[in-house]
Design a protein around this motif. Structure first.
Motif, PDB file in Angstrom:
ATOM      1  N   ARG A  50      37.789  36.644 -42.161  1.00  0.00           N
ATOM      2  CA  ARG A  50      37.868  36.089 -43.518  1.00  0.00           C
ATOM      3  C   ARG A  50      37.874  37.190 -44.596  1.00  0.00           C
ATOM      4  O   ARG A  50      37.898  36.895 -45.780  1.00  0.00           O
ATOM      5  CB  ARG A  50      36.683  35.160 -43.779  1.00  0.00           C
ATOM      6  N   SER A  51      37.872  38.431 -44.178  1.00  0.00           N
ATOM      7  CA  SER A  51      37.771  39.532 -45.140  1.00  0.00           C
ATOM      8  C   SER A  51      39.118  39.873 -45.771  1.00  0.00           C
ATOM      9  O   SER A  51      40.186  39.556 -45.226  1.00  0.00           O
ATOM     10  CB  SER A  51      37.205  40.782 -44.452  1.00  0.00           C
ATOM     11  N   ALA A  52      39.051  40.540 -46.893  1.00  0.00           N
ATOM     12  CA  ALA A  52      40.267  41.000 -47.567  1.00  0.00           C
ATOM     13  C   ALA A  52      41.014  42.007 -46.692  1.00  0.00           C
ATOM     14  O   ALA A  52      42.254  42.028 -46.683  1.00  0.00           O
ATOM     15  CB  ALA A  52      39.911  41.620 -48.914  1.00  0.00           C
ATOM     16  N   ASP A  53      40.281  42.814 -45.939  1.00  0.00           N
ATOM     17  CA  ASP A  53      40.940  43.780 -45.057  1.00  0.00           C
ATOM     18  C   ASP A  53      41.718  43.083 -43.944  1.00  0.00           C
ATOM     19  O   ASP A  53      42.773  43.557 -43.535  1.00  0.00           O
ATOM     20  CB  ASP A  53      39.928  44.747 -44.455  1.00  0.00           C
ATOM     21  N   SER A  54      41.214  41.968 -43.461  1.00  0.00           N
ATOM     22  CA  SER A  54      41.934  41.213 -42.447  1.00  0.00           C
ATOM     23  C   SER A  54      43.243  40.669 -43.006  1.00  0.00           C
ATOM     24  O   SER A  54      44.303  40.773 -42.367  1.00  0.00           O
ATOM     25  CB  SER A  54      41.069  40.064 -41.923  1.00  0.00           C
ATOM     26  N   LEU A  55      43.175  40.109 -44.196  1.00  0.00           N
ATOM     27  CA  LEU A  55      44.384  39.615 -44.853  1.00  0.00           C
ATOM     28  C   LEU A  55      45.374  40.760 -45.074  1.00  0.00           C
ATOM     29  O   LEU A  55      46.583  40.600 -44.838  1.00  0.00           O
ATOM     30  CB  LEU A  55      44.025  38.956 -46.178  1.00  0.00           C
ATOM     31  N   GLU A  56      44.885  41.909 -45.490  1.00  0.00           N
ATOM     32  CA  GLU A  56      45.744  43.079 -45.693  1.00  0.00           C
ATOM     33  C   GLU A  56      46.402  43.503 -44.385  1.00  0.00           C
ATOM     34  O   GLU A  56      47.579  43.858 -44.358  1.00  0.00           O
ATOM     35  CB  GLU A  56      44.944  44.236 -46.294  1.00  0.00           C
ATOM     36  N   ALA A  57      45.662  43.475 -43.286  1.00  0.00           N
ATOM     37  CA  ALA A  57      46.221  43.862 -41.987  1.00  0.00           C
ATOM     38  C   ALA A  57      47.369  42.944 -41.591  1.00  0.00           C
ATOM     39  O   ALA A  57      48.419  43.407 -41.129  1.00  0.00           O
ATOM     40  CB  ALA A  57      45.132  43.850 -40.923  1.00  0.00           C
ATOM     41  N   VAL A  58      47.184  41.650 -41.765  1.00  0.00           N
ATOM     42  CA  VAL A  58      48.238  40.686 -41.425  1.00  0.00           C
ATOM     43  C   VAL A  58      49.448  40.889 -42.329  1.00  0.00           C
ATOM     44  O   VAL A  58      50.595  40.924 -41.856  1.00  0.00           O
ATOM     45  CB  VAL A  58      47.711  39.234 -41.520  1.00  0.00           C
ATOM     46  N   GLN A  59      49.204  41.040 -43.626  1.00  0.00           N
ATOM     47  CA  GLN A  59      50.296  41.232 -44.579  1.00  0.00           C
ATOM     48  C   GLN A  59      51.069  42.519 -44.268  1.00  0.00           C
ATOM     49  O   GLN A  59      52.299  42.527 -44.283  1.00  0.00           O
ATOM     50  CB  GLN A  59      49.754  41.273 -46.013  1.00  0.00           C
ATOM     51  N   ALA A  60      50.351  43.579 -43.961  1.00  0.00           N
ATOM     52  CA  ALA A  60      51.002  44.849 -43.624  1.00  0.00           C
ATOM     53  C   ALA A  60      51.839  44.713 -42.359  1.00  0.00           C
ATOM     54  O   ALA A  60      52.956  45.232 -42.280  1.00  0.00           O
ATOM     55  CB  ALA A  60      49.952  45.944 -43.453  1.00  0.00           C
ATOM     56  N   PHE A  61      51.324  44.002 -41.377  1.00  0.00           N
ATOM     57  CA  PHE A  61      52.073  43.778 -40.146  1.00  0.00           C
ATOM     58  C   PHE A  61      53.369  43.022 -40.435  1.00  0.00           C
ATOM     59  O   PHE A  61      54.445  43.406 -39.962  1.00  0.00           O
ATOM     60  CB  PHE A  61      51.217  42.996 -39.143  1.00  0.00           C
ATOM     61  N   LEU A  62      53.269  41.955 -41.225  1.00  0.00           N
ATOM     62  CA  LEU A  62      54.451  41.158 -41.541  1.00  0.00           C
ATOM     63  C   LEU A  62      55.484  41.961 -42.340  1.00  0.00           C
ATOM     64  O   LEU A  62      56.693  41.748 -42.185  1.00  0.00           O
ATOM     65  CB  LEU A  62      54.049  39.902 -42.318  1.00  0.00           C
ATOM     66  N   GLU A  63      54.994  42.861 -43.182  1.00  0.00           N
ATOM     67  CA  GLU A  63      55.881  43.686 -44.000  1.00  0.00           C
ATOM     68  C   GLU A  63      56.282  44.990 -43.312  1.00  0.00           C
ATOM     69  O   GLU A  63      57.012  45.797 -43.891  1.00  0.00           O
ATOM     70  CB  GLU A  63      55.206  43.998 -45.344  1.00  0.00           C
ATOM     71  N   ARG A  64      55.800  45.177 -42.088  1.00  0.00           N
ATOM     72  CA  ARG A  64      56.105  46.372 -41.293  1.00  0.00           C
ATOM     73  C   ARG A  64      55.781  47.663 -42.049  1.00  0.00           C
ATOM     74  O   ARG A  64      56.598  48.559 -42.188  1.00  0.00           O
ATOM     75  CB  ARG A  64      57.565  46.363 -40.850  1.00  0.00           C
TER      76      ARG A  64
END
Length: 72
Positions: A50-64
């Motif tokens: 639920r952390s902001a870092d988790s959201l950032e990790a997913v977003q970064a993965f999707l954006e390569r």
């Protein structure tokens, strides 16, 4: 010495909260029975997920792109 600096740079780029909680879970694992260890792991995954870092990790993965963790 270059190896130590390289490792330090790699660790510094990781999400700090996740590293701290991983270390804590590993330390506790030797003192817990299996059900308690699994419960601890589930609680930590829920909290970190639920952390902001988790959201950032997913977003970064999707954006390569490399993740930019901010929770220090």
């Amino acid at each position: 010495m270059a190896t130590v600096a390289t490792l330090a740079d790699r660790l510094a780029a990781l999400p700090t909260k996740a590293l701290v909680q991983t270390r804590m879970a590993l330390d506790e694992a030797s003192r817990l029975d299996m059900p308690a260890a699994l419960a601890l792991e589930a609680r930590l995954q829920d909290e970190l997920g639920r952390s902001a870092d988790s959201l950032e990790a997913v977003q970064a993965f999707l954006e390569r792109r490399p993740a930019r963790f901010m929770q220090r």
